[in-house]
Enzyme design. Structure first.
Site, PDB file in Angstrom:
ATOM      1  CG  ASN A   1      -1.765  -1.210   1.370  1.00  0.00           C
ATOM      2  OD1 ASN A   1      -2.667  -1.413   0.575  1.00  0.00           O
ATOM      3  ND2 ASN A   1      -1.494  -2.042   2.371  1.00  0.00           N
TER       4      ASN A   1
ATOM      5  CE  LYS B   1      -1.588  -0.961   5.583  1.00  0.00           C
ATOM      6  NZ  LYS B   1      -1.530  -2.285   6.266  1.00  0.00           N
TER       7      LYS B   1
ATOM      8  CG  ASP C   1       2.468   6.607  14.336  1.00  0.00           C
ATOM      9  OD1 ASP C   1       3.087   5.529  14.245  1.00  0.00           O
ATOM     10  OD2 ASP C   1       3.003   7.723  14.208  1.00  0.00           O
ATOM     11  CB  VAL C   2       2.327   1.270  17.193  1.00  0.00           C
ATOM     12  CG1 VAL C   2       0.883   0.803  17.138  1.00  0.00           C
ATOM     13  CG2 VAL C   2       3.119   0.738  16.004  1.00  0.00           C
TER      14      VAL C   2
ATOM     15  CG  ASP D   1       1.359 -11.171   5.510  1.00  0.00           C
ATOM     16  OD1 ASP D   1       2.299 -11.917   5.171  1.00  0.00           O
ATOM     17  OD2 ASP D   1       1.240 -10.013   5.094  1.00  0.00           O
TER      18      ASP D   1
ATOM     19  CG  ASP E   1       1.306  -4.929   7.092  1.00  0.00           C
ATOM     20  OD1 ASP E   1       0.725  -3.831   7.172  1.00  0.00           O
ATOM     21  OD2 ASP E   1       2.479  -5.032   6.675  1.00  0.00           O
ATOM     22  CD1 TRP E   2      -3.121  -6.994  11.986  1.00  0.00           C
ATOM     23  CD2 TRP E   2      -4.261  -8.901  12.185  1.00  0.00           C
ATOM     24  NE1 TRP E   2      -2.706  -7.594  13.143  1.00  0.00           N
ATOM     25  CE2 TRP E   2      -3.396  -8.769  13.306  1.00  0.00           C
ATOM     26  CE3 TRP E   2      -5.085 -10.018  12.109  1.00  0.00           C
ATOM     27  CZ2 TRP E   2      -3.335  -9.732  14.308  1.00  0.00           C
ATOM     28  CZ3 TRP E   2      -5.020 -10.967  13.114  1.00  0.00           C
ATOM     29  CH2 TRP E   2      -4.146 -10.826  14.198  1.00  0.00           C
ATOM     30  CD  GLU E   3      -2.978  -5.378   3.033  1.00  0.00           C
ATOM     31  OE1 GLU E   3      -2.254  -5.595   2.052  1.00  0.00           O
ATOM     32  OE2 GLU E   3      -3.262  -4.238   3.420  1.00  0.00           O
TER      33      GLU E   3
END
Length: 362
Positions: free
Chosen positions: A37, A57, A119-120, A224, A249-251
């Site tokens: 992304n 994203k 934002d971590v 992932d 990134d869980w998409e």
């Protein structure tokens, strides 16, 4: 109204006019790690849902790094839902005793394919630490493996338990997640061929792996789970004290075989052990297996896990380009041997026997 979120100008227009956010123009930065992304870090003058720094994203119908690799934009909807499900089901995160966390999902805009999340902060990935010289300590490697293994087991437990609830059933429709796995499995035969391996079993393996990932409703999987999607947060001023482990990134999150999550992480551990640091990779693998086995309510199908690890080795050894040609050839062959053991139910095979012994030593 659609906005061009690939440019700083279009992004600012979207944030200020469409979302009415008070943005610090000097605090807008495109992140370099966006392989899939277009990803931005945005600093705000006034909080948005309690946050003064957010991540946006933007999904396009192709990889941001390769316009020829097509991928559905609806992937962002699944990542947003995954973050919301994690937040709503704290038992997956493990409560105060667990260090594992996921970012908070703040907003999803289907028209502009924009996902806004917490934002971590700026931190290195597990991959960064595992490939550094010197790498992370074995104590941290063990802690990470244990925590991730237990977290994934809790995710799988919950996915089985709540399969028929609408918030979970939603993930069965993640066609992008299923077809992306299909695309990766299709690299097994050509990757093996690069190293002179033309095994007649491989077409059967690929067909079966694809069929399972396209149709399985076994449980909810992250799908992932590799070291590049795991961020390590240490206590400030104390690099030996791990504060949090962030899974990002869980998409690709979907219903599918539990063995896929197992194979991704364990396969990564095998790669790290062979090409980067044997002690770190082996330590993480053992700790993950113990953490998973102690927490999982379902039985572990060791043949399927072996197949998933074997597939991972064949798919990713060539991609990572670690080591020289001969070393990669040897490891791809190891992956193919694992696939044979899995399809022949050979529990005495190298990888299968290691999995059984290490998981049962809890």
């Amino acid at each position: 109204m659609a906005f061009d979120l690939k440019t700083p100008e279009g992004l600012l227009l979207y944030l200020t006019r469409h979302l009415s956010l008070d943005v610090d123009p000097s605090g807008v930065k495109r992140l370099s790690g966006g392989f899939v992304n277009v990803t931005w870090r945005i600093r705000l003058n006034a909080p948005y849902q309690g946050h003064t720094s957010i991540i946006l994203k933007h999904a396009q119908p192709h990889l941001s790094s390769d316009e020829d690799f097509k991928i559905g934009v609806e992937r962002s909807a699944y990542e947003y839902q995954a973050l919301k499900v994690m937040s709503a089901n704290q038992e997956v995160l493990g409560g105060d005793d667990s260090r594992v966390s996921v970012p908070e999902g703040l907003h999803y805009d289907v028209e502009n394919n924009a996902l806004i999340m917490q934002d971590v902060g700026t931190m290195k990935t597990l991959l960064d630490y595992a490939t550094a010289k010197p790498p992370l300590s074995t104590e941290i490697a063990s802690l990470v493996g244990t925590e991730i293994g237990a977290f994934i087991a809790r995710l799988h437990n919950l996915g089985r338990k709540r399969r028929d609830q609408p918030a979970f059933k939603f993930f069965s429709g993640n066609i992008v997640g299923r077809t992306t796995a299909d695309q990766l499995y299709q690299t097994i035969i050509p990757n093996a061929a690069k190293y002179g391996i033309n095994d007649p079993l491989l077409p059967t393996v690929v067909k079966d792996l694809v069929g399972e990932v396209m149709n399985s409703e076994e449980t909810l999987i992250m799908a992932d789970l590799w070291s590049g999607n795991i961020l390590l947060e240490f206590v400030e001023g104390n690099p030996s004290e791990l504060k949090k482990i962030w899974l990002v990134d869980w998409e690709l999150c979907k219903y599918g075989p539990a063995s896929l999550d197992m194979g991704y992480f364990l396969g990564d551990c095998y790669l790290i052990a062979r090409f980067q640091d044997e002690l770190v990779g082996t330590t993480m693998r053992k700790a993950y297996l113990k953490g998973y086995a102690r927490t999982a309510k379902g039985t572990i199908n060791y043949s399927k896990v072996t197949a998933s690890i074997g597939a991972h080795l064949v798919m990713w050894t060539d991609f990572m380009k670690w080591g020289n040609y001969e070393e990669r050839e040897e490891f791809v062959k190891k992956g193919v041997e694992a696939l044979h053991d899995a399809w022949e139910d050979n529990n005495d095979g190298e990888i299968t026997s290691v999995l059984v012994n290490e998981a049962s030593s809890t």
